[in-house]
Enzyme design. Sequence first.
Site, PDB file in Angstrom:
ATOM      1  N   CYS A   1       6.693  -5.222  15.601  1.00 20.12           N
ATOM      2  CA  CYS A   1       6.345  -4.257  16.651  1.00 20.12           C
ATOM      3  C   CYS A   1       4.905  -4.555  17.079  1.00 20.12           C
ATOM      4  O   CYS A   1       4.044  -4.825  16.234  1.00 20.12           O
ATOM      5  CB  CYS A   1       6.486  -2.831  16.131  1.00 20.12           C
TER       6      CYS A   1
ATOM      7  N   CYS B   1      -1.055   5.914   9.961  1.00 15.72           N
ATOM      8  CA  CYS B   1       0.201   5.264  10.360  1.00 15.72           C
ATOM      9  C   CYS B   1      -0.066   3.891  10.936  1.00 15.72           C
ATOM     10  O   CYS B   1      -0.925   3.723  11.800  1.00 15.72           O
ATOM     11  CB  CYS B   1       0.893   6.048  11.468  1.00 15.72           C
TER      12      CYS B   1
ATOM     13  N   CYS C   1       1.691  -2.693  15.364  1.00 19.64           N
ATOM     14  CA  CYS C   1       1.696  -2.344  13.939  1.00 19.64           C
ATOM     15  C   CYS C   1       1.038  -3.418  13.076  1.00 19.64           C
ATOM     16  O   CYS C   1       1.350  -4.608  13.204  1.00 19.64           O
ATOM     17  CB  CYS C   1       3.147  -2.127  13.483  1.00 19.64           C
TER      18      CYS C   1
ATOM     19  N   CYS D   1       6.695  -7.164   7.098  1.00 22.42           N
ATOM     20  CA  CYS D   1       7.804  -6.676   7.910  1.00 22.42           C
ATOM     21  C   CYS D   1       8.196  -7.758   8.902  1.00 22.42           C
ATOM     22  O   CYS D   1       7.345  -8.452   9.450  1.00 22.42           O
ATOM     23  CB  CYS D   1       7.394  -5.406   8.665  1.00 22.42           C
TER      24      CYS D   1
ATOM     25  N   GLU E   1       0.832  -1.196   0.000  1.00 21.54           N
ATOM     26  CA  GLU E   1       0.000   0.000   0.000  1.00 21.54           C
ATOM     27  C   GLU E   1       0.867   1.246   0.000  1.00 21.54           C
ATOM     28  O   GLU E   1       1.968   1.260   0.533  1.00 21.54           O
ATOM     29  CB  GLU E   1      -0.911  -0.013   1.232  1.00 21.54           C
TER      30      GLU E   1
ATOM     31  N   CYS F   1       3.694   8.557   1.140  1.00 22.06           N
ATOM     32  CA  CYS F   1       4.239   7.589   2.095  1.00 22.06           C
ATOM     33  C   CYS F   1       4.384   6.259   1.369  1.00 22.06           C
ATOM     34  O   CYS F   1       3.383   5.694   0.908  1.00 22.06           O
ATOM     35  CB  CYS F   1       3.277   7.481   3.278  1.00 22.06           C
TER      36      CYS F   1
HETATM   37  N1  SAH Z   1       9.753   0.279  10.026  1.00 22.86           N
HETATM   38  C1  SAH Z   1       9.820   1.715  10.012  1.00 22.86           C
HETATM   39  C2  SAH Z   1       8.832   2.396   9.092  1.00 22.86           C
HETATM   40  C3  SAH Z   1       7.385   1.942   9.100  1.00 22.86           C
HETATM   41  S1  SAH Z   1       6.297   2.442  10.399  1.00 22.86           S
HETATM   42  C4  SAH Z   1       9.711   2.242  11.435  1.00 22.86           C
HETATM   43  O1  SAH Z   1       9.477   1.460  12.349  1.00 22.86           O
HETATM   44  O2  SAH Z   1       9.907   3.437  11.631  1.00 22.86           O
HETATM   45  C5  SAH Z   1       6.052   4.159  10.279  1.00 22.86           C
HETATM   46  C6  SAH Z   1       5.589   4.783  11.624  1.00 22.86           C
HETATM   47  O3  SAH Z   1       4.235   4.415  11.974  1.00 22.86           O
HETATM   48  C7  SAH Z   1       6.454   4.316  12.776  1.00 22.86           C
HETATM   49  O4  SAH Z   1       6.796   5.342  13.652  1.00 22.86           O
HETATM   50  C8  SAH Z   1       5.552   3.319  13.438  1.00 22.86           C
HETATM   51  O5  SAH Z   1       5.977   3.059  14.718  1.00 22.86           O
HETATM   52  C9  SAH Z   1       4.197   3.998  13.330  1.00 22.86           C
HETATM   53  N2  SAH Z   1       3.073   3.103  13.583  1.00 22.86           N
HETATM   54  C10 SAH Z   1       3.046   1.767  13.404  1.00 22.86           C
HETATM   55  N3  SAH Z   1       1.842   1.260  13.775  1.00 22.86           N
HETATM   56  C11 SAH Z   1       1.085   2.292  14.178  1.00 22.86           C
HETATM   57  C12 SAH Z   1      -0.265   2.420  14.646  1.00 22.86           C
HETATM   58  N4  SAH Z   1      -1.060   1.351  14.759  1.00 22.86           N
HETATM   59  N5  SAH Z   1      -0.710   3.653  14.966  1.00 22.86           N
HETATM   60  C13 SAH Z   1       0.095   4.729  14.821  1.00 22.86           C
HETATM   61  N6  SAH Z   1       1.362   4.686  14.374  1.00 22.86           N
HETATM   62  C14 SAH Z   1       1.863   3.481  14.066  1.00 22.86           C
END
Ligand code: SAH
Length: 374
Positions: free
Chosen positions: A123, A346, A126, A119, A99, A112
């Site tokens: 985390c 995000c 996410c 991935c 996406e 973006c």
């Molecule tokens: N792997 C990279 C880039 C992808 S995530 C990283 O970790 O930075 C991009 C941003 O979105 C990151 O700061 C991530 O922590 C945040 N993010 C991930 N899941 C989210 C969610 N459910 N709500 C808000 N932000 C989120």
Amino acid sequence: MNSAARQNPRVNLLNLDRPGLEAFFASVGEKPYRATQVMQWIHRYGCDSFEPMTNLGKALRRRLEAFACISSPTIVKDELARDGTRKWLLELENSNCIEMVFIPEHDRGTLCISSQVGCALDCSFCATGKQGFNRNLSVAEIIGQLWLASRVLDHQPDSERKITNVVMMGMGEPLLNFDNVVSAMRLMLDDNAYGLSRRRVTLSTAGLVPRIDRLRENCHVSLAVSLHAPTDDLRDRLVPLNKKYPIRELLAACERYVVGAPRRRVTLEYIMLDGVNDSLEHARKLAKLLVNVPAKVNLIPYNPIDGATYQCSSKGAIDRFREVLLSAGLVTVTRRTRGDDINAACGQLAGRVDDRTRRTARISAASPVPAQTL
Ligand code: SAH
């Protein structure tokens, strides 16, 4: 040779950055300036065929048609949120999908983009991590996102629709696909391609310390780091990669990164999770931790995803958290949630991932990321 290569043995020019294009033209007996010409046609003017490239001459165009192509992912879905945020679902060759999101604002337009199918980092908050990992994107699949979005958006009369910034904050961990991401970002910066300034290209990472240093040496763009917690105990739970690269090492890498960087500060992303990392005590610890770090803090209201039990912090809690950081002298902004009605916010990007790696079995406490990918 794999079956895709057998079906299409032509070289995809979207896969090649400047050195790659120069090498390609050298291999067919052409001068290096052909690379500049073709780069302009492909990236500046959005060409997907050789016919319009009139300064190449007919004979060269015929030859290119025979052994080269310009091939990007395919748009299979195009959604528009109430606030103007637009999300595309892109299909790749092996039927996986990624996406990409465009966020228009009055003074800029941010695209973006994704760097991997799924991935591996897992985390806990996410959506992408929940899907597991399939593979790295090729250069053509990364730069192809900007190429596609530019073709759609830049041809609209409304100047607000122009792409002025690119953030590598979509699906995947960009530093785990280092070479392809750097080649794609070099195209973003090249004056004959997209001509974006280093300030306007941002890579976001969960914190692979050695690769942050490598990025500084190879392609010094703006950096964002997903911090999310002020202590290692808590960050270990939210971002398992922290077990390998704890907070102190990560912040030291940020300090090294800003020397000579396009922006004087690294953006530290901090997702606001109700009752998890959002108390005044957490804010005070964070302020103390960052006292000498050249950082700007970006508070991200958590966007709910399937399969996670977190809630977003209340507006009051976010405001109080921000106040503590501001009074400690830290530049702090709360990110406005965009496109959540179409799951484009995000962490909500999910695409369609055929998980080859059985994530939960693979990621253990001892080694948060498969050794061969680090
Ligand atoms: N792997 C990279 C880039 C992808 S995530 C990283 O970790 O930075 C991009 C941003 O979105 C990151 O700061 C991530 O922590 C945040 N993010 C991930 N899941 C989210 C969610 N459910 N709500 C808000 N932000 C989120």
